[in-house]
Design an enzyme around this catalytic site. Structure first.
Site, PDB file in Angstrom:
ATOM      1  CE  LYS A   1       9.319   6.244   7.914  1.00 36.79           C
ATOM      2  NZ  LYS A   1       9.668   4.697   7.410  1.00 36.79           N
ATOM      3  CG  ASN A   2      11.709   5.954   4.557  1.00 35.19           C
ATOM      4  OD1 ASN A   2      11.461   5.552   5.727  1.00 35.19           O
ATOM      5  ND2 ASN A   2      10.839   6.088   3.660  1.00 35.19           N
TER       6      ASN A   2
ATOM      7  NE  ARG B   1       9.541  -5.662   5.532  1.00 33.38           N
ATOM      8  CZ  ARG B   1      10.686  -5.310   5.058  1.00 33.38           C
ATOM      9  NH1 ARG B   1      10.925  -4.181   5.422  1.00 33.38           N
ATOM     10  NH2 ARG B   1      11.164  -6.055   4.175  1.00 33.38           N
TER      11      ARG B   1
ATOM     12  CB  CYS C   1       4.834  -4.465   7.190  1.00 32.08           C
ATOM     13  SG  CYS C   1       4.634  -3.866   5.530  1.00 32.08           S
TER      14      CYS C   1
ATOM     15  NE  ARG D   1       7.884  -3.996   2.818  1.00 31.04           N
ATOM     16  CZ  ARG D   1       7.608  -2.801   3.571  1.00 31.04           C
ATOM     17  NH1 ARG D   1       6.661  -2.621   4.427  1.00 31.04           N
ATOM     18  NH2 ARG D   1       8.895  -1.808   3.591  1.00 31.04           N
ATOM     19  N   PRO D   2       9.366  -9.351   1.196  1.00 31.53           N
ATOM     20  CG  PRO D   2       9.332  -9.924  -0.932  1.00 31.53           C
ATOM     21  CD  PRO D   2       8.416  -9.309  -0.073  1.00 31.53           C
ATOM     22  CB  ILE D   3      14.933  -9.462   2.692  1.00 31.86           C
ATOM     23  CG1 ILE D   3      14.988 -10.898   3.446  1.00 31.86           C
ATOM     24  CG2 ILE D   3      13.973  -8.571   3.537  1.00 31.86           C
ATOM     25  CD1 ILE D   3      15.683 -10.743   4.705  1.00 31.86           C
ATOM     26  CG  ASP D   4      13.515 -11.866  -3.265  1.00 29.94           C
ATOM     27  OD1 ASP D   4      12.892 -11.180  -2.289  1.00 29.94           O
ATOM     28  OD2 ASP D   4      13.624 -12.118  -4.251  1.00 29.94           O
ATOM     29  CG  LEU D   5      15.302  -8.241  -5.029  1.00 31.13           C
ATOM     30  CD1 LEU D   5      14.524  -6.744  -5.364  1.00 31.13           C
ATOM     31  CD2 LEU D   5      15.683  -9.093  -6.019  1.00 31.13           C
TER      32      LEU D   5
ATOM     33  CG  ASP E   1       6.540   5.746   1.094  1.00 31.25           C
ATOM     34  OD1 ASP E   1       7.706   5.792   1.505  1.00 31.25           O
ATOM     35  OD2 ASP E   1       5.853   4.777   0.897  1.00 31.25           O
TER      36      ASP E   1
ATOM     37  CB  ILE F   1       5.673   0.366  -4.859  1.00 35.60           C
ATOM     38  CG1 ILE F   1       5.975   1.314  -5.933  1.00 35.60           C
ATOM     39  CG2 ILE F   1       6.865  -0.156  -4.048  1.00 35.60           C
ATOM     40  CD1 ILE F   1       7.173   0.857  -6.841  1.00 35.60           C
TER      41      ILE F   1
ATOM     42  NE  ARG G   1       6.730   2.111  11.628  1.00 33.52           N
ATOM     43  CZ  ARG G   1       6.253   1.680  10.324  1.00 33.52           C
ATOM     44  NH1 ARG G   1       5.118   1.331   9.981  1.00 33.52           N
ATOM     45  NH2 ARG G   1       7.618   1.786   9.560  1.00 33.52           N
TER      46      ARG G   1
HETATM   47  C1  EPZ Z   1      11.609   1.553   1.330  1.00 35.96           C
HETATM   48  O1  EPZ Z   1      10.950   0.280   1.857  1.00 35.96           O
HETATM   49  C2  EPZ Z   1      10.889   2.693   2.716  1.00 35.96           C
HETATM   50  N1  EPZ Z   1      11.177   2.505   3.683  1.00 35.96           N
HETATM   51  C3  EPZ Z   1       9.413   2.787   2.367  1.00 35.96           C
HETATM   52  O2  EPZ Z   1       8.828   3.548   2.979  1.00 35.96           O
HETATM   53  C4  EPZ Z   1       9.005   2.786   0.753  1.00 35.96           C
HETATM   54  O3  EPZ Z   1       7.447   2.617   0.549  1.00 35.96           O
HETATM   55  C5  EPZ Z   1      10.041   2.063  -0.122  1.00 35.96           C
HETATM   56  O4  EPZ Z   1      11.383   1.903   0.088  1.00 35.96           O
HETATM   57  C6  EPZ Z   1       9.535   2.159  -1.792  1.00 35.96           C
HETATM   58  O5  EPZ Z   1       9.865   3.504  -1.953  1.00 35.96           O
HETATM   59  C7  EPZ Z   1      12.189   2.786   4.377  1.00 35.96           C
HETATM   60  O6  EPZ Z   1      13.209   3.315   3.568  1.00 35.96           O
HETATM   61  C8  EPZ Z   1      12.592   2.509   5.726  1.00 35.96           C
HETATM   62  P1  EPZ Z   1      11.674  -1.913  -1.495  1.00 35.96           P
HETATM   63  P2  EPZ Z   1      12.000  -0.964   1.411  1.00 35.96           P
HETATM   64  O7  EPZ Z   1      12.706  -2.866  -1.102  1.00 35.96           O
HETATM   65  O8  EPZ Z   1      13.250  -0.826   1.197  1.00 35.96           O
HETATM   66  C9  EPZ Z   1       9.816  -5.725  -3.053  1.00 35.96           C
HETATM   67  C10 EPZ Z   1       7.066   4.379   4.717  1.00 35.96           C
HETATM   68  O9  EPZ Z   1       6.046   4.533   4.502  1.00 35.96           O
HETATM   69  N2  EPZ Z   1      10.942  -6.403  -2.674  1.00 35.96           N
HETATM   70  O10 EPZ Z   1      11.945  -0.606  -2.459  1.00 35.96           O
HETATM   71  O11 EPZ Z   1      11.198  -2.164   2.182  1.00 35.96           O
HETATM   72  C11 EPZ Z   1       8.860  -5.326  -1.698  1.00 35.96           C
HETATM   73  O12 EPZ Z   1       8.051  -6.404  -1.464  1.00 35.96           O
HETATM   74  C12 EPZ Z   1       7.714   2.990   3.959  1.00 35.96           C
HETATM   75  O13 EPZ Z   1       8.001   5.198   4.869  1.00 35.96           O
HETATM   76  C13 EPZ Z   1      11.197  -7.447  -3.127  1.00 35.96           C
HETATM   77  O14 EPZ Z   1      10.476  -8.386  -3.572  1.00 35.96           O
HETATM   78  O15 EPZ Z   1      10.989  -1.091  -0.168  1.00 35.96           O
HETATM   79  C14 EPZ Z   1       8.059  -4.225  -2.660  1.00 35.96           C
HETATM   80  O16 EPZ Z   1       6.900  -4.728  -3.198  1.00 35.96           O
HETATM   81  C15 EPZ Z   1       7.056   2.111   3.483  1.00 35.96           C
HETATM   82  N3  EPZ Z   1      12.481  -8.328  -2.700  1.00 35.96           N
HETATM   83  C16 EPZ Z   1       9.041  -3.433  -3.452  1.00 35.96           C
HETATM   84  O17 EPZ Z   1       9.934  -4.648  -3.611  1.00 35.96           O
HETATM   85  C17 EPZ Z   1      13.414  -7.851  -1.891  1.00 35.96           C
HETATM   86  O18 EPZ Z   1      14.212  -8.412  -1.453  1.00 35.96           O
HETATM   87  C18 EPZ Z   1       9.545  -2.332  -2.978  1.00 35.96           C
HETATM   88  O19 EPZ Z   1      10.308  -2.502  -2.053  1.00 35.96           O
HETATM   89  C19 EPZ Z   1      12.999  -6.220  -1.427  1.00 35.96           C
HETATM   90  C20 EPZ Z   1      11.997  -5.751  -1.779  1.00 35.96           C
END
Ligand code: EPZ
Length: 417
Positions: A22-23, A92, A116, A121-125, A305, A327, A397
């Site tokens: 999926k990811n 999301r 979620c 789930r911030p997207i600042d990065l 996960d 995480i 999902r």
């Molecule tokens: C991906 O989510 C996966 N989803 C998640 O799988 C997985 O748990 C996660 O990576 C970590 O491996 C998909 O690929 C669709 P991150 P993503 O950005 O990209 C913080 C599942 O069950 N963060 O690596 O959203 C965030 O809040 C899902 O299949 C910021 O602070 O994960 C989190 O605490 C769940 N600012 C951490 O980083 C940002 O701009 C990890 O987030 C982005 C993220």
């Protein structure tokens, strides 16, 4: 609303093939916007998150057809650059489309992806990386309004190796002039799969799987095909099902190297693990014992996960297992449901302490999120008597036909409305 009913306590035996990741397929579907042609995506799982991504592609103007495990995406003509709230709300991680829409059309309007079940789930990065490349981004009224008539390659340092931010940066960089170097990039296998798809589009991309990724924007347009890597978290979940029931199961069509930390943990629990080139055999007929603390980290550390399903497999292991979830802020929502089945778990912030119990008993429980829901299935399979799980839409999902797969392995499981 579907319910999954499991009459637990039966050891699982047999072999199953694990579906595509999926990811991996979600960012590749976003990346297919860059092809300006037809992409055939092979090994595409049948998941509601994939359906949501297809809805977004069609909304943007793509033609999408599905034939079994193949999805055909034709992105020659895009007619829109926005993703409305009702589509963003479905999934999301739709934010992953931002970089590709911006790269292709020079503008994008997305509604702010909500938090979620796992916490904010911030997207600042994501946004700081795109701004570094020249995007003008305003956040107002719950929308992200982006303009980028000419994105330029540059150095992007991620303060956290965010998977989504790495992917968005790669996709924006793929079509802009110059070279982008992403440092502290996520190293997950799905990043590597995205890079291999971009290379099929003629985009010069190197370094995926390491913290430094280099992308030279260019790429020919045109038709291509891609075979999605297997889903390592689904594989981890089915291994946890075997462990929880004391069974012996073979998983086929997987990359054992993608879940080394999980198989090492299961081996430490007392399971016999045999890995082939694209298969893993687990024999969990011996009683399980608690293992050293399970601490989730970015890849190649223990995957967040896999924390919920492996926690479920540890509930009846002899001794105390400590989990540290680094995480996500709120990834223990499955604990309350597991307690209803007789588990002994105490949580404090990022720490969960599991004290093994002799047996779990069935109960009516509710899935709260995707992997939390999977953990309830793992626990129910090993519990005595009947468990009914609601909130199955969360599980749909990320797991393609989980009931059918577990039935094949001998579980007494059914799904009803
Ligand atoms: C991906 O989510 C996966 N989803 C998640 O799988 C997985 O748990 C996660 O990576 C970590 O491996 C998909 O690929 C669709 P991150 P993503 O950005 O990209 C913080 C599942 O069950 N963060 O690596 O959203 C965030 O809040 C899902 O299949 C910021 O602070 O994960 C989190 O605490 C769940 N600012 C951490 O980083 C940002 O701009 C990890 O987030 C982005 C993220």
């Amino acid at each position: 609303m579907s319910i999954i009913r499991i009459d637990g306590g039966r050891r699982l035996y047999g072999s199953v093939t694990v579906h595509g990741a999926k990811n991996s397929v979600l960012p590749i579907m976003a990346a297919s916007l860059l092809a300006c042609g037809e992409t055939v995506i092979h090994n595409c799982p049948n998941l509601s998150d994939v359906d949501a991504a297809i809805q977004i592609l069609v909304h943007l103007g793509c033609t999408v057809n599905r034939e079994g495990e193949k999805v055909y995406v034709d992105s020659k003509t895009l007619t829109r650059s926005d993703i409305p709230h009702e589509l963003m709300r479905e999934m999301r991680s739709s934010v992953i489309f931002l970089g590709a829409i911006l790269a292709r059309l020079g503008e994008a309007v997305l509604s702010m992806p909500g938090g979620c079940e796992l916490g904010p789930r911030p997207i600042d990065l994501h946004l700081s990386a795109l701004r570094a490349m020249g995007a003008e981004i305003d956040e107002e009224g719950g929308k992200i309004i982006c303009k980028a008539k000419n994105l330029k390659g540059c150095r992007v340092n991620l303060t956290f190796p965010s998977v989504g931010a790495t992917e968005n940066t790669m996709l924006a960089a793929a079509k802009c002039s110059g070279t982008t170097i992403i440092s502290n990039a996520a190293c997950e296998p799905e990043i590597w799969d995205l890079q291999s798809y971009l290379r099929r589009l003629g985009i010069k991309a190197h370094g995926a799987g390491t913290p430094i990724i280099t992308i030279e924007g260019c790429g020919k347009k045109g038709n291509t095909e891609h075979w999605v890597i297997p889903d390592r978290i689904v594989a981890a979940t089915y291994l946890a099902c075997a462990a929880s029931t004391g069974g012996a199961v073979e998983l086929r069509g997987i990359c054992p190297g993608h879940i080394l930390t999980v198989t090492e943990t299961l081996a430490e629990m007392g399971c016999e693990i045999k890995a082939g080139i694209d298969s893993i055999f687990i024999n969990a007929e011996k009683p399980r014992k608690a293992v050293k603390p399970i601490i989730t980290k970015p890849y190649p550390g223990f995957p967040t996960d896999a924390q919920p399903p492996i926690m479920a497999a540890s509930l009846t292991a002899e001794g105390t297992t400590v989990f540290v979830e680094n995480i996500f802020e709120n990834r223990y929502r499955h604990v309350a449901e597991l307690l209803r089945m007789g588990a002994d778990i105490k949580t404090e912030g990022r720490v969960a302490i599991v004290s093994g119990v002799k047996k779990l008993h069935g109960a009516p429980i509710t899935a709260t999120d995707l992997r939390g829901g999977a953990s309830l299935v793992v626990a129910a399979l090993g519990a005595e008597s009947i468990t009914e799980i609601s909130g199955v839409a969360h599980i749909d999902r990320g797991y393609d036909d989980i009931v059918g797969v577990l039935e094949t392995l001998g579980a007494d499981i059914l799904r009803f409305e």
